[in-house]
Design a protein around this motif. Structure first.
Motif, PDB file in Angstrom:
ATOM      1  N   LYS A 259       0.942  -1.212  -0.018  1.00  0.00           N
ATOM      2  CA  LYS A 259      -0.232  -0.123   0.364  1.00  0.00           C
ATOM      3  C   LYS A 259       0.662   1.099  -0.345  1.00  0.00           C
ATOM      4  O   LYS A 259       0.665   2.241   0.053  1.00  0.00           O
ATOM      5  N   ASP A 260       1.747   1.292   0.086  1.00  0.00           N
ATOM      6  CA  ASP A 260       2.889   2.379   0.415  1.00  0.00           C
ATOM      7  C   ASP A 260       4.602   2.750  -0.556  1.00  0.00           C
ATOM      8  O   ASP A 260       4.923   3.027  -0.587  1.00  0.00           O
ATOM      9  N   HIS A 261       3.673   1.974  -2.230  1.00  0.00           N
ATOM     10  CA  HIS A 261       4.310   1.192  -3.370  1.00  0.00           C
ATOM     11  C   HIS A 261       5.716   1.138  -2.987  1.00  0.00           C
ATOM     12  O   HIS A 261       6.638   0.982  -3.835  1.00  0.00           O
ATOM     13  N   ASN A 262       6.020   0.432  -1.818  1.00  0.00           N
ATOM     14  CA  ASN A 262       7.252  -0.493  -1.813  1.00  0.00           C
ATOM     15  C   ASN A 262       7.001  -1.446  -3.019  1.00  0.00           C
ATOM     16  O   ASN A 262       6.041  -2.794  -2.306  1.00  0.00           O
ATOM     17  N   ILE A 263       8.244  -2.109  -3.342  1.00  0.00           N
ATOM     18  CA  ILE A 263       8.079  -3.869  -4.263  1.00  0.00           C
ATOM     19  C   ILE A 263       8.366  -5.163  -3.330  1.00  0.00           C
ATOM     20  O   ILE A 263       9.156  -4.594  -2.585  1.00  0.00           O
ATOM     21  N   VAL A 264       7.276  -5.592  -3.582  1.00  0.00           N
ATOM     22  CA  VAL A 264       7.851  -6.962  -2.213  1.00  0.00           C
ATOM     23  C   VAL A 264       7.659  -7.535  -3.149  1.00  0.00           C
ATOM     24  O   VAL A 264       8.696  -9.221  -2.364  1.00  0.00           O
ATOM     25  N   ALA A 265       7.446  -8.232  -4.449  1.00  0.00           N
ATOM     26  CA  ALA A 265       8.281  -9.381  -5.522  1.00  0.00           C
ATOM     27  C   ALA A 265       8.053  -9.020  -6.409  1.00  0.00           C
ATOM     28  O   ALA A 265       7.554  -7.817  -7.080  1.00  0.00           O
ATOM     29  N   PHE A 266       8.804  -9.679  -7.275  1.00  0.00           N
ATOM     30  CA  PHE A 266       8.976  -9.563  -8.713  1.00  0.00           C
ATOM     31  C   PHE A 266       9.698 -10.737  -8.947  1.00  0.00           C
ATOM     32  O   PHE A 266       9.832 -11.741  -8.855  1.00  0.00           O
ATOM     33  N   SER A 267       9.529 -10.493 -10.396  1.00  0.00           N
ATOM     34  CA  SER A 267       9.181 -11.497 -11.551  1.00  0.00           C
ATOM     35  C   SER A 267       9.429 -11.394 -13.191  1.00  0.00           C
ATOM     36  O   SER A 267       9.218 -10.335 -13.504  1.00  0.00           O
ATOM     37  N   ILE A 268      10.763 -11.781 -13.353  1.00  0.00           N
ATOM     38  CA  ILE A 268      11.138 -11.382 -14.782  1.00  0.00           C
ATOM     39  C   ILE A 268      11.499 -12.460 -16.074  1.00  0.00           C
ATOM     40  O   ILE A 268      11.644 -13.676 -15.723  1.00  0.00           O
ATOM     41  N   VAL A 269      10.508 -12.583 -16.751  1.00  0.00           N
ATOM     42  CA  VAL A 269      10.711 -13.781 -18.137  1.00  0.00           C
ATOM     43  C   VAL A 269      11.201 -12.918 -19.742  1.00  0.00           C
ATOM     44  O   VAL A 269      10.887 -12.225 -19.429  1.00  0.00           O
ATOM     45  N   MET A 270      11.290 -13.916 -19.794  1.00  0.00           N
ATOM     46  CA  MET A 270      12.344 -14.047 -21.177  1.00  0.00           C
ATOM     47  C   MET A 270      11.894 -15.005 -22.779  1.00  0.00           C
ATOM     48  O   MET A 270      11.595 -16.033 -21.813  1.00  0.00           O
ATOM     49  N   PRO A 271      11.420 -14.503 -23.272  1.00  0.00           N
ATOM     50  CA  PRO A 271      11.116 -15.276 -24.532  1.00  0.00           C
ATOM     51  C   PRO A 271      12.658 -15.920 -25.120  1.00  0.00           C
ATOM     52  O   PRO A 271      13.947 -15.475 -24.418  1.00  0.00           O
ATOM     53  N   SER A 272      12.221 -17.301 -25.539  1.00  0.00           N
ATOM     54  CA  SER A 272      13.852 -17.726 -25.740  1.00  0.00           C
ATOM     55  C   SER A 272      14.454 -17.500 -27.005  1.00  0.00           C
ATOM     56  O   SER A 272      13.671 -17.467 -28.109  1.00  0.00           O
ATOM     57  N   PHE A 273      15.664 -16.727 -26.853  1.00  0.00           N
ATOM     58  CA  PHE A 273      16.207 -16.106 -28.090  1.00  0.00           C
ATOM     59  C   PHE A 273      16.761 -17.507 -28.609  1.00  0.00           C
ATOM     60  O   PHE A 273      18.376 -17.196 -29.234  1.00  0.00           O
ATOM     61  N   SER A 274      17.060 -18.989 -27.753  1.00  0.00           N
ATOM     62  CA  SER A 274      17.878 -19.426 -28.772  1.00  0.00           C
ATOM     63  C   SER A 274      18.434 -20.037 -30.508  1.00  0.00           C
ATOM     64  O   SER A 274      19.292 -20.277 -31.017  1.00  0.00           O
ATOM     65  N   GLU A 275      17.190 -20.104 -30.942  1.00  0.00           N
ATOM     66  CA  GLU A 275      16.971 -20.829 -32.291  1.00  0.00           C
ATOM     67  C   GLU A 275      17.673 -18.869 -33.246  1.00  0.00           C
ATOM     68  O   GLU A 275      17.860 -19.244 -33.907  1.00  0.00           O
TER      69      GLU A 275
END
Length: 372
Positions: A259-275
């Motif tokens: 409620k105080d705009h503090n980030i309490v969790a996050f996640s980053i997902v990336m598309p696969s760039f392998s091919e």
């Protein structure tokens, strides 16, 4: 006769970077780096890791051909701050000749002994956001842009030279069809009400940027209890912000704030760039960047790159909010497969997060250690 040469100039470092391109020339599982990106990583004037670390790069020659490479690394934050008397090695590649491996590793020992260090561990990079581990299972699975691929004999060489496994890492995958919203929908609403939390979703990179510093602060707090963790500095935050955030679709970055705009969790997902990276052959131009842009927009395979929860909110099911947001984003975009980056095999808490999705371990890797 095997000779060792230090790679210092741009030409020599480019040869260092290009060696795996020949070693894995016909290997359909190896994923090349972008050569210019690797050069920047090794540039002491550009990579802030060198503020608290040092590295020396070596190539091995035999019969006038490069037959191996290695980087000898000291992370001084780790040595002085955590009292770990460790010299690291990374960017290790070699032909199947244990004598070449032996002389390359001797260069790492020299750096360690010169600085009164007690043991060597690798392969690993400068920090926790670098690649880690030698592949020990899953050689018939395509690599990713954030892991090293290698031949099976690498681990055999280490074992024959008296190394023991120091840390084990698992990589797992699951089809998106395994994700059943009933596992987190109810918890999502309950957790949001109980702790007065809300998800943050983004449409543009510009919207993400004001939150990134807080995200890295939370990253440091989330992983501080892990014995292998070295915190990311303020200068490194700026570097990673510029280097990686623009690479990621903003829709795949999820934050949870209180409620105080503090980030309490996050996640980053990336598309696969392998091919896409395989098609670039290490070069962004003239057409390599087009393959990457296409993958960024259209890849149906997603890699869970980072996930972090503030220590005060761990064990409070906050990840239900993150999973709920990803479920709707992935469903809208027609995502097919989900992959997890290397995670410590003994990190029960992180593995427990994914249990409802029935992930299958498809690769294992490890770092190896030897006393000096």
């Amino acid at each position: 006769m095997i000779t060792i040469q230090e790679a210092k100039s741009k030409k020599e470092l480019t040869e260092f970077i290009k060696f795996p391109f020949s070693l894995y020339k016909d290997n359909k599982y190896w994923v090349p780096p972008i050569i210019a990106d690797e050069l920047e990583t090794f540039d002491k004037t550009k990579n802030p890791a060198f503020e608290n670390a040092e590295a020396t790069f070596f190539v091995a020659h035999k019969n006038n051909e490069i037959v191996g490479r290695i980087a000898a690394i000291i992370n001084w934050d780790e040595v002085n701050g955590q009292q770990k008397k460790k010299v690291r090695f990374g960017w290790f590649d070699v032909i199947d000749d244990i004598e070449v491996t032996k002389v390359l590793l001797e260069k790492v020992y020299e750096l360690g002994r010169k600085n009164n260090l007690e043991y060597v561990e690798g392969p690993m990079g400068f920090s926790n956001l670098d690649k880690v581990g030698v592949l020990t299972e899953g050689f018939d699975e395509i690599g990713t842009m954030i892991t090293w691929y290698n031949h099976p004999y690498y681990a055999t060489h280490f074992e024959q030279l008296g190394y023991v496994v120091e840390k084990k890492y698992d990589e797992s995958k699951f089809p998106f069809s395994n994700v059943k919203p009933e596992f987190f929908e109810k918890a999502n609403e309950l957790v949001k009400r109980r702790y007065q939390l809300k998800p943050l979703n983004f449409k543009t990179t510009k919207e993400v940027m004001p939150h990134v510093d807080k995200m890295f602060d939370l990253f440091n707090e989330s992983y501080a209890s892990l014995s292998s963790f070295v915190a990311i500095s303020d200068v490194q935050k700026e570097y990673f912000k510029k280097k990686y955030i623009s690479f990621i679709n903003p829709e795949f970055i999820k934050f949870v704030e209180d409620k105080d705009h503090n980030i309490v969790a996050f996640s980053i997902v990336m598309p696969s760039f392998s091919e896409a990276l395989q098609k670039t052959k290490g070069k962004l131009f003239p057409f390599g960047f087009l393959h990457l842009l296409k993958a960024k927009k259209h890849s149906k395979d997603m890699i869970f790159y980072l996930i972090g929860v503030h220590p005060e909110y761990q064990n409070k099911a906050v990840t239900a909010i993150i999973f709920n947001e990803y479920y709707h984003t992935f469903k809208e975009k027609g995502i097919v497969n989900c992959y997890r980056t290397p995670e410590l095999a003994d990190n029960a808490a992180i593995h427990n997060l994914w249990k409802h999705f029935s992930p299958v371990v498809h690769k294992r890797r490890a770092t190896f250690r030897k006393e000096l």
